[in-house]
Design a protein around this motif. Structure first.
Motif, short mmCIF file in Angstrom:
data_model
loop_
_atom_site.label_atom_id
_atom_site.label_comp_id
_atom_site.label_asym_id
_atom_site.label_seq_id
_atom_site.Cartn_x
_atom_site.Cartn_y
_atom_site.Cartn_z
N HIS A 147 4.47 12.61 5.68
CA HIS A 147 5.51 11.59 5.62
C HIS A 147 6.69 11.96 6.52
CE1 HIS A 147 9.14 9.71 3.77
NE2 HIS A 147 8.34 8.65 3.86
N THR B 254 7.89 9.77 9.92
CA THR B 254 9.19 9.10 9.97
C THR B 254 10.19 9.82 10.87
OG1 THR B 254 9.86 10.26 7.95
CG2 THR B 254 8.93 8.05 7.70
N ARG C 27 7.63 5.59 11.55
CA ARG C 27 7.63 4.59 10.48
C ARG C 27 8.87 4.69 9.63
NH1 ARG C 27 6.17 1.31 12.64
NH2 ARG C 27 5.39 2.41 14.38
N HIS D 166 10.73 4.66 3.87
CA HIS D 166 10.30 4.21 2.54
C HIS D 166 8.80 3.91 2.47
CE1 HIS D 166 10.37 0.09 4.13
NE2 HIS D 166 11.50 0.45 4.68
N VAL D 167 8.07 4.09 3.56
CA VAL D 167 6.62 3.87 3.56
C VAL D 167 5.92 5.23 3.55
CG1 VAL D 167 4.68 2.87 4.80
CG2 VAL D 167 6.86 1.66 4.73
N CYS E 82 -1.05 3.12 3.36
CA CYS E 82 0.30 3.56 3.01
C CYS E 82 0.88 2.59 1.98
CB CYS E 82 1.19 3.56 4.24
SG CYS E 82 0.59 4.60 5.59
N ASP F 194 4.57 1.04 0.32
CA ASP F 194 6.00 0.83 0.54
C ASP F 194 6.75 1.13 -0.75
OD1 ASP F 194 8.58 -0.08 1.04
OD2 ASP F 194 7.89 -1.85 2.16
N ASN G 268 9.81 1.07 -1.22
CA ASN G 268 11.04 0.30 -1.27
C ASN G 268 10.83 -1.04 -1.98
OD1 ASN G 268 13.79 0.47 -0.63
ND2 ASN G 268 13.54 -0.84 1.15
N THR G 269 9.61 -1.34 -2.37
CA THR G 269 9.32 -2.58 -3.08
C THR G 269 8.89 -2.23 -4.51
OG1 THR G 269 7.01 -2.56 -2.34
CG2 THR G 269 8.59 -3.76 -0.97
N SER H 92 4.15 -2.72 -2.01
CA SER H 92 3.40 -3.40 -0.95
C SER H 92 2.61 -2.38 -0.15
CB SER H 92 4.36 -4.14 0.00
OG SER H 92 5.03 -5.16 -0.68
N TRP I 123 0.52 -1.03 3.28
CA TRP I 123 0.55 -1.06 4.74
C TRP I 123 -0.69 -0.35 5.26
CZ3 TRP I 123 4.71 -2.50 8.10
CH2 TRP I 123 5.82 -3.04 7.44
N PRO J 289 1.84 -4.51 7.82
CA PRO J 289 1.82 -4.80 6.39
C PRO J 289 0.52 -5.49 6.01
CG PRO J 289 3.18 -6.40 7.54
CD PRO J 289 2.74 -5.39 8.57
#
Length: 108
Positions: free
Chosen positions: A20, A24, A34, A37-38, A51, A53, A55-56, A60, A62, A77
């Motif tokens: 991660h 990022t 990226r 938050h993914v 992956c 997300d 942040n949701t 969600s 990806w 996505p």
């Protein structure tokens, strides 16, 4: 794949957290940067990843597939949540991320 370095995993990566960080960061070791938050979740080999997300609230999903389109479209996505992905994956229906067709990109 382990969240921490347990010594038991099925990837060349040390841990999901180290991957991660690499995904990022502006590192030349990883070509596609990226959002933080993914989080990578499952590798399928050949650089292909599922992956989630973080942040949701529903998680969600990806996809990351460096074997298709240009680097701008390797990460995309999906249209389902982590719960939907897990149910489908356990039933044997989710194999590889489904990269969208890109018609208007001169680099693809």
């Amino acid at each position: 794949m382990s969240l921490t370095d347990t010594g038991r995993w099925f990837s060349d990566e040390e841990s999901l957290f180290s991957l991660h960080r690499a995904m990022t960061s502006a590192s030349p070791d990883f070509e596609v940067n990226r959002p933080p938050h993914v989080m990578p979740l499952v590798t399928l080999g050949c650089g292909i990843w599922w992956c989630v997300d973080l942040n949701t609230p529903h998680g969600s999903m990806w996809g990351l597939d460096p074997n298709g389109n240009c680097t701008h479209h390797w990460f995309f996505p999906e249209k389902f949540t982590l719960a939907e992905w897990l149910i489908d994956w356990l039933d044997g229906n989710r194999t590889f991320p489904d990269a969208p067709a890109v018609d208007d990109c001169p680099d693809c």
